[in-house]
Enzyme design. Structure first.
Site, PDB file in Angstrom:
ATOM      1  N   SER A  46      10.692  34.847  27.129  1.00  0.00           N
ATOM      2  CA  SER A  46       9.893  35.924  26.536  1.00  0.00           C
ATOM      3  C   SER A  46      10.506  37.288  26.817  1.00  0.00           C
ATOM      4  O   SER A  46      10.433  38.200  25.981  1.00  0.00           O
ATOM      5  CB  SER A  46       8.464  35.886  27.098  1.00  0.00           C
ATOM      6  OG  SER A  46       7.787  34.727  26.686  1.00  0.00           O
ATOM      7  N   SER A  47      11.106  37.431  28.000  1.00  0.00           N
ATOM      8  CA  SER A  47      11.623  38.742  28.392  1.00  0.00           C
ATOM      9  C   SER A  47      12.732  39.231  27.471  1.00  0.00           C
ATOM     10  O   SER A  47      12.964  40.430  27.341  1.00  0.00           O
ATOM     11  CB  SER A  47      12.098  38.714  29.847  1.00  0.00           C
ATOM     12  OG  SER A  47      12.859  37.569  30.129  1.00  0.00           O
ATOM     13  N   ILE A  48      13.426  38.305  26.804  1.00  0.00           N
ATOM     14  CA  ILE A  48      14.480  38.712  25.869  1.00  0.00           C
ATOM     15  C   ILE A  48      13.887  39.476  24.690  1.00  0.00           C
ATOM     16  O   ILE A  48      14.534  40.347  24.106  1.00  0.00           O
ATOM     17  CB  ILE A  48      15.249  37.478  25.363  1.00  0.00           C
ATOM     18  CG1 ILE A  48      15.985  36.819  26.512  1.00  0.00           C
ATOM     19  CG2 ILE A  48      16.245  37.854  24.270  1.00  0.00           C
ATOM     20  CD1 ILE A  48      16.660  35.539  26.138  1.00  0.00           C
ATOM     21  N   GLY A  52       9.792  47.295  24.814  1.00  0.00           N
ATOM     22  CA  GLY A  52       9.279  48.516  25.429  1.00  0.00           C
ATOM     23  C   GLY A  52      10.127  49.098  26.531  1.00  0.00           C
ATOM     24  O   GLY A  52      10.305  50.307  26.607  1.00  0.00           O
ATOM     25  N   GLY A  53      10.666  48.287  27.416  1.00  0.00           N
ATOM     26  CA  GLY A  53      11.503  48.805  28.484  1.00  0.00           C
ATOM     27  C   GLY A  53      10.874  48.654  29.849  1.00  0.00           C
ATOM     28  O   GLY A  53      10.015  47.807  30.078  1.00  0.00           O
ATOM     29  N   ARG A 278      -4.190  49.326  25.477  1.00  0.00           N
ATOM     30  CA  ARG A 278      -3.951  48.285  24.478  1.00  0.00           C
ATOM     31  C   ARG A 278      -5.218  47.540  24.082  1.00  0.00           C
ATOM     32  O   ARG A 278      -5.367  47.145  22.927  1.00  0.00           O
ATOM     33  CB  ARG A 278      -2.898  47.308  25.005  1.00  0.00           C
ATOM     34  CG  ARG A 278      -1.500  47.891  24.970  1.00  0.00           C
ATOM     35  CD  ARG A 278      -0.469  46.916  25.483  1.00  0.00           C
ATOM     36  NE  ARG A 278       0.880  47.432  25.252  1.00  0.00           N
ATOM     37  CZ  ARG A 278       1.985  46.815  25.628  1.00  0.00           C
ATOM     38  NH1 ARG A 278       1.916  45.659  26.261  1.00  0.00           N
ATOM     39  NH2 ARG A 278       3.166  47.344  25.384  1.00  0.00           N
ATOM     40  N   GLU A 361       5.747  36.979  34.986  1.00  0.00           N
ATOM     41  CA  GLU A 361       4.457  36.870  34.307  1.00  0.00           C
ATOM     42  C   GLU A 361       3.609  35.716  34.815  1.00  0.00           C
ATOM     43  O   GLU A 361       2.377  35.791  34.791  1.00  0.00           O
ATOM     44  CB  GLU A 361       4.668  36.732  32.797  1.00  0.00           C
ATOM     45  CG  GLU A 361       3.390  36.817  31.987  1.00  0.00           C
ATOM     46  CD  GLU A 361       3.624  36.853  30.493  1.00  0.00           C
ATOM     47  OE1 GLU A 361       2.630  36.799  29.746  1.00  0.00           O
ATOM     48  OE2 GLU A 361       4.798  36.920  30.061  1.00  0.00           O
ATOM     49  N   SER A 377       5.582  45.367  33.086  1.00  0.00           N
ATOM     50  CA  SER A 377       5.865  43.958  33.380  1.00  0.00           C
ATOM     51  C   SER A 377       7.323  43.719  33.748  1.00  0.00           C
ATOM     52  O   SER A 377       7.614  42.999  34.716  1.00  0.00           O
ATOM     53  CB  SER A 377       5.460  43.070  32.203  1.00  0.00           C
ATOM     54  OG  SER A 377       6.018  43.550  30.999  1.00  0.00           O
ATOM     55  N   LEU A 378       8.265  44.288  33.001  1.00  0.00           N
ATOM     56  CA  LEU A 378       9.665  44.143  33.392  1.00  0.00           C
ATOM     57  C   LEU A 378       9.912  44.816  34.734  1.00  0.00           C
ATOM     58  O   LEU A 378      10.675  44.313  35.567  1.00  0.00           O
ATOM     59  CB  LEU A 378      10.585  44.736  32.326  1.00  0.00           C
ATOM     60  CG  LEU A 378      10.756  43.950  31.021  1.00  0.00           C
ATOM     61  CD1 LEU A 378      11.713  44.678  30.085  1.00  0.00           C
ATOM     62  CD2 LEU A 378      11.259  42.541  31.287  1.00  0.00           C
TER      63      LEU A 378
END
Length: 513
Positions: A46-48, A52-53, A278, A361, A377-378
């Site tokens: 999913s991270s790929i 957003g950054g 959100r 996550e 999250s990243l």
């Protein structure tokens, strides 16, 4: 049951090879570590897909205290403040570490990092790479370093089926590779399996992301936390493609507005407008769609012909779908995007099961609370990976012959239950629908079918949603629309969930007599 024993010398095993898994493996170097990926690396992480950054207080007008305040406000009372402070204070150094590993973050002409603005942030603090392809560029850099690191053994195409536990501690895991079953003896396992978006019909996650790590942890007896909190990204591109392409929050950060099919702006009177949290934006769009209206993101006036240069990946996806963002609005709808809940962990990523850690996550660190702040999250995955690796490295190695379970679980497939989950655990929930869903999912979760593990995860989430009789953050109950005065985190085990589910099913059968 028989399985070949694959000796790995007691090395720790990381299940999942996205950014959280890769960062943990790199931090463990030069200690030997085994990294499992269900598919070829990069095809299902999913991270790929992250556009957003990373959020970090790098601007002259910013500070960790301001970043913390924004994080706590978004989390609506459920953030672990100590953990949140630790992450936001580590964020600037985490960005520097990524730069040293080769991540090509975007810079202005004077060489400074470009900082973007996203929803519910009070300052520009989001770093991107290749405009809207941050996850891809970050993954590419980390994978390159991992492949050059001799202490990391990458096993592609290997799926973890069950964790093997003896006397409350991890002693190994059961895996399958090309149809053959293997047992890997180890006393140290890290879950880095990502989220649960694949349980929903509308999702920005890979369709295989059904909560694999949650199922593994739950069956091993681990405690789970805040499972009811699912973040729906407000602006996924409303086309037939699945997973749904994301239209990054950064587009709204640059001034794009939400309109209906008549061109009327939807959020002009909402505090924060398009950059409200959100959950607020997603519910507003959901209400419009439910009323039969279309919803569009209009970037024509703020970006126009600059759209393609600022957001090249989004521009290409839109144009492939026959939409030119420079001259026409982009059709959008909410989609399951991120799970704030997960396996309950401490500050070092340790779960309630000895020898089991979680990162990214799949873990619930307490950073996000009831609603994740955009691009945290990243940041969390990169920052906490270092602490998880330090804890794993400081735990004694060794292994024993694992006593294997009697049966081998079937490779999971969430597709049979997606409609059920989407109807009951979407943006707006209610008790009756949740109870009906529990009754439907319970028998599926205990059958030997491909839908069993996905149904198990969905059952856990539905029980958690039923137990929270209030609306807070991303969890909205139409039958309990108010928010309780006290903010209480939720905790759940598989045993408790099954007890609750059986009781609910019995009560339903009694009422129907």
């Amino acid at each position: 049951m028989t399985a070949d024993i694959h000796h790995i010398g007691g090395a720790p095993v990381i299940i999942g090879a996205g950014i959280a898994g890769l960062m943990t493996a790199l931090h463990l170097a030069p200690q030997p570590v085994v990294l499992l990926s269900r598919t070829s690396l990069g095809t299902e992480a999913s991270s790929i897909l992250a556009q957003g950054g990373l959020a970090a207080s790098l601007g002259e007008d910013d500070s960790p205290d301001l970043h913390l305040a924004d994080t706590l406000a978004a989390g609506e009372g459920l953030c672990d403040e100590q953990m949140a402070r630790r992450v936001v204070e580590a964020a600037p150094q985490a960005v520097e570490n990524l730069i040293r590993l080769g991540t090509p973050f975007d810079r202005s002409l004077d060489g400074r990092l470009q900082l973007g603005l996203e929803a519910a942030h009070s300052r520009r603090r989001i770093v991107h790479a290749a405009g809207d392809a941050t996850g891809r560029e970050l993954f590419r850099a980390l994978l390159g370093v991992a492949r050059r690191t001799r202490s990391i053994t990458i096993m592609e195409g290997m799926t973890a089926l069950r964790l093997v536990v003896a006397e409350g501690s991890i002693v190994g895991l059961l895996t399958v590779l090309h149809g053959a079953v293997f047992a890997l003896p180890t006393r140290r396992v890290v879950l880095a399996t990502g989220g649960i978006g694949g349980l929903f019909c509308d999702t920005t996650n890979p369709l295989s992301s059904f909560g694999h790590g949650l199922a593994l942890a739950a069956c091993a007896g681990a405690e789970l936390a805040d499972l009811e909190f699912v973040q729906f990204h407000p602006t996924a591109l409303d086309i037939a493609r699945r997973p749904m392409p994301l239209v990054s929050e950064a587009v709204r950060g640059e001034g794009a507005v939400l309109i209906d099919e008549h061109g009327h702006r939807l959020l002009a009177d909402t505090p924060g407008a398009e950059l409200a949290s959100r959950d607020v934006v997603a519910r507003a769009i959901s209400d419009q769609l439910a009323a039969g209206h279309g919803v569009y993101l209009d970037a024509r006036h703020c970006l126009g012909q600059k759209f393609a240069r600022r957001f090249p990946a989004i521009d290409a996806i839109c144009k492939h779908a026959g939409i030119d963002p420079a001259v026409e609005p982009i059709p959008v709808r909410p989609a399951a995007h991120y799970h704030m809940g997960g396996v309950a962990v401490d500050a070092e990523g340790r779960t309630s099961v000895s020898g089991l850690w979680a990162c990214g996550e799949v873990a619930c660190t307490g950073l996000h609370g009831a609603n994740r702040l955009a691009s945290n999250s990243l940041t969390e995955a990169v920052a906490t990976a270092a602490w998880v690796a330090e804890s794993v490295a400081g735990t004694s190695a060794g292994w024993q012959w694992p006593r294997l379970p009697a049966t081998v679980p079937i490779r999971p497939d969430p597709s049979p239950i997606r409609t059920i989950v989407s109807n009951a655990l979407g943006i707006v929930r209610n008790g009756k629908s949740l109870c009906d869903t529990v009754a439907t999912l319970l028998p599926i979760s205990v059958c030997e079918t491909a839908a069993a593990d996905p149904a198990l995860v969905a059952l856990l989430m539905a029980i958690a949603a039923l137990r929270r009789e209030e609306s807070r953050g991303s969890h909205f109950r139409s039958d309990f629309p108010g928010r309780d005065a006290a903010a209480l985190p939720s905790r759940l085990t598989l045993c408790t969930a099954f007890e609750n589910a059986v009781t609910l099913r019995w009560q339903a059968s009694e009422r129907s007599r």
